[in-house]
Write a protein that holds these residues in place. Sequence first.
Motif, mmCIF file in Angstrom:
data_model
loop_
_atom_site.group_PDB
_atom_site.id
_atom_site.type_symbol
_atom_site.label_atom_id
_atom_site.label_comp_id
_atom_site.label_asym_id
_atom_site.label_seq_id
_atom_site.Cartn_x
_atom_site.Cartn_y
_atom_site.Cartn_z
ATOM 1 N N CYS A 36 6.080 18.064 -8.287
ATOM 2 C CA CYS A 36 4.530 18.281 -8.376
ATOM 3 C C CYS A 36 4.112 19.195 -9.704
ATOM 4 N N ILE A 37 3.597 18.527 -10.495
ATOM 5 C CA ILE A 37 3.195 19.145 -11.772
ATOM 6 C C ILE A 37 2.100 18.416 -12.648
ATOM 7 N N HIS A 38 1.429 18.889 -13.241
ATOM 8 C CA HIS A 38 0.037 18.166 -13.773
ATOM 9 C C HIS A 38 0.781 17.968 -15.331
ATOM 10 N N ASP A 39 1.141 18.681 -16.312
ATOM 11 C CA ASP A 39 1.358 18.250 -17.445
ATOM 12 C C ASP A 39 2.617 17.673 -17.846
ATOM 13 N N LYS A 40 2.890 16.918 -18.817
ATOM 14 C CA LYS A 40 4.025 16.293 -19.279
ATOM 15 C C LYS A 40 5.235 17.091 -19.508
ATOM 16 N N THR A 41 5.029 18.499 -19.660
ATOM 17 C CA THR A 41 6.071 19.229 -19.956
ATOM 18 C C THR A 41 5.600 20.390 -19.371
ATOM 19 N N THR A 42 6.688 21.401 -19.262
ATOM 20 C CA THR A 42 6.542 22.535 -18.636
ATOM 21 C C THR A 42 5.864 23.695 -19.195
ATOM 22 N N LYS A 43 5.555 23.522 -20.404
ATOM 23 C CA LYS A 43 5.122 24.773 -21.374
ATOM 24 C C LYS A 43 4.006 25.741 -20.752
ATOM 25 N N ARG A 44 2.934 25.121 -20.135
ATOM 26 C CA ARG A 44 1.887 25.872 -19.710
ATOM 27 C C ARG A 44 2.069 26.545 -18.491
ATOM 28 N N VAL A 45 2.939 26.172 -17.544
ATOM 29 C CA VAL A 45 3.068 26.959 -16.354
ATOM 30 C C VAL A 45 4.386 27.667 -16.407
ATOM 31 N N ALA A 46 5.241 27.479 -17.288
ATOM 32 C CA ALA A 46 6.477 28.194 -17.533
ATOM 33 C C ALA A 46 6.541 28.617 -18.844
ATOM 34 N N PRO A 47 5.723 29.633 -19.310
ATOM 35 C CA PRO A 47 5.509 30.046 -20.719
ATOM 36 C C PRO A 47 6.537 31.131 -21.064
ATOM 37 N N ASP A 48 7.257 31.202 -21.967
ATOM 38 C CA ASP A 48 8.483 32.010 -22.684
ATOM 39 C C ASP A 48 9.768 31.430 -21.560
ATOM 40 N N GLN A 49 9.850 30.309 -21.374
ATOM 41 C CA GLN A 49 11.108 29.713 -20.768
ATOM 42 C C GLN A 49 11.242 28.324 -21.392
ATOM 43 N N PRO A 50 12.559 28.065 -21.480
ATOM 44 C CA PRO A 50 12.670 26.539 -21.981
ATOM 45 C C PRO A 50 11.723 25.527 -21.340
ATOM 46 N N GLU A 51 11.272 24.960 -22.698
ATOM 47 C CA GLU A 51 10.242 23.820 -22.360
ATOM 48 C C GLU A 51 10.900 22.537 -21.964
ATOM 49 N N LEU A 52 10.769 22.123 -20.965
ATOM 50 C CA LEU A 52 11.082 20.708 -20.512
ATOM 51 C C LEU A 52 10.090 19.592 -20.435
ATOM 52 N N VAL A 53 10.445 18.593 -20.612
ATOM 53 C CA VAL A 53 9.813 17.276 -20.303
ATOM 54 C C VAL A 53 10.011 16.779 -19.270
ATOM 55 N N ALA A 101 9.466 14.116 -17.021
ATOM 56 C CA ALA A 101 10.057 12.843 -17.094
ATOM 57 C C ALA A 101 11.488 12.686 -17.454
ATOM 58 N N ASP A 102 12.020 13.521 -18.320
ATOM 59 C CA ASP A 102 13.368 13.496 -19.086
ATOM 60 C C ASP A 102 14.328 14.610 -18.303
ATOM 61 N N SER A 103 13.733 15.178 -17.404
ATOM 62 C CA SER A 103 14.734 16.227 -16.619
ATOM 63 C C SER A 103 14.839 15.949 -15.357
ATOM 64 N N THR A 104 15.830 16.610 -14.840
ATOM 65 C CA THR A 104 16.427 16.516 -13.466
ATOM 66 C C THR A 104 15.375 17.403 -12.470
ATOM 67 N N LEU A 105 15.320 17.074 -11.382
ATOM 68 C CA LEU A 105 14.564 17.945 -10.402
ATOM 69 C C LEU A 105 15.219 19.405 -10.385
ATOM 70 N N ASP A 106 16.681 19.458 -10.435
ATOM 71 C CA ASP A 106 17.372 20.751 -10.570
ATOM 72 C C ASP A 106 16.957 21.641 -11.724
ATOM 73 N N GLN A 107 17.058 20.972 -12.873
ATOM 74 C CA GLN A 107 16.624 21.535 -13.992
ATOM 75 C C GLN A 107 15.134 21.978 -13.931
ATOM 76 N N LEU A 108 14.130 21.219 -13.507
ATOM 77 C CA LEU A 108 13.097 21.824 -13.346
ATOM 78 C C LEU A 108 12.702 22.938 -12.408
ATOM 79 N N ARG A 109 13.719 23.087 -11.481
ATOM 80 C CA ARG A 109 13.569 24.120 -10.366
ATOM 81 C C ARG A 109 14.223 25.261 -10.795
ATOM 82 N N LEU A 110 14.544 25.426 -11.853
ATOM 83 C CA LEU A 110 15.203 26.593 -12.519
ATOM 84 C C LEU A 110 14.091 27.383 -13.025
ATOM 85 N N LEU A 111 12.850 26.879 -13.207
ATOM 86 C CA LEU A 111 11.981 27.624 -14.010
ATOM 87 C C LEU A 111 10.854 28.365 -13.035
#
Length: 278
Positions: free
Chosen positions: A68-85, A87-97
Amino acid sequence: MMLRSFTALFFVVSMSMGTCSAQLIVAHRGASNDAPENTLASFELAFERGADAIEGDFYLTADGEIACIHDKTTKRVAPDQPELVVADSTLDQLRLLDVGRWKDAKYVGQRIPTLAEVLATVPSGKRIFVEIKSGPEIVPTLKTQLASCDLQTDQIVIIAFSEAVVKACRQSMPQYQCNWLTSFKRTDAPASWKPEQKDVIASLTRTEATGLGAHGNEEVIEREFVERVHAAGYEFHVWTINDLDAARRFVRLGVDSITTDRPGVIRKSLTSTGSVDA
């Protein structure tokens, strides 16, 4: 057509009883004016504030999960953290943010939820609008996950800008309502708004959608437009309405739902003016 007919009948019955309860208040990415969008905290707050439904955005991840996320990347909702695309990331990677602390310190620790987790926040009698941000490749997984949740079919509405996604969902999951989304762009020569009403109806027909989800452009959406869509057998929903006067106007036009970042404020305002049944 059965779902559209039921909705139309419900609206007629509601009006005959002196209410406008068919006009739902939908919380845009949850109560996103006050809580971090598309988080469990935001969805739970929306229901606490009287929303009839929540709306969330969903992508297929690299490992076949639905996040559940709006943008193609995590940049806007997880600033100052590693930016992830996404569709190219696993759920576990996304959940670290951490996707809560950007909004307020009290939301530190909020993570990107799964579709299953968001579905689980929906109480009995409430609804969820599931906006698909991926292409048709998400549909098989979406079908499986929706079928395995505890919600009734009439609690789930799928929405998408992509005609291909809407058509795939209607063909694969006809038991669910599925609305085609559009915004409107002004053209210069000749000056007009696109898509035109006839083109909107054509898209709804082509995709076999059950309704329209339109950007709440007050220059475009007039009573004749709403009535034309309804007369063709489709619902008419508007987003994202945060202005109280605009919300009241769309209620008077007879739209089926109003999506807002401020569900509590809009609910209270419409109820206090008698525009929406409490």
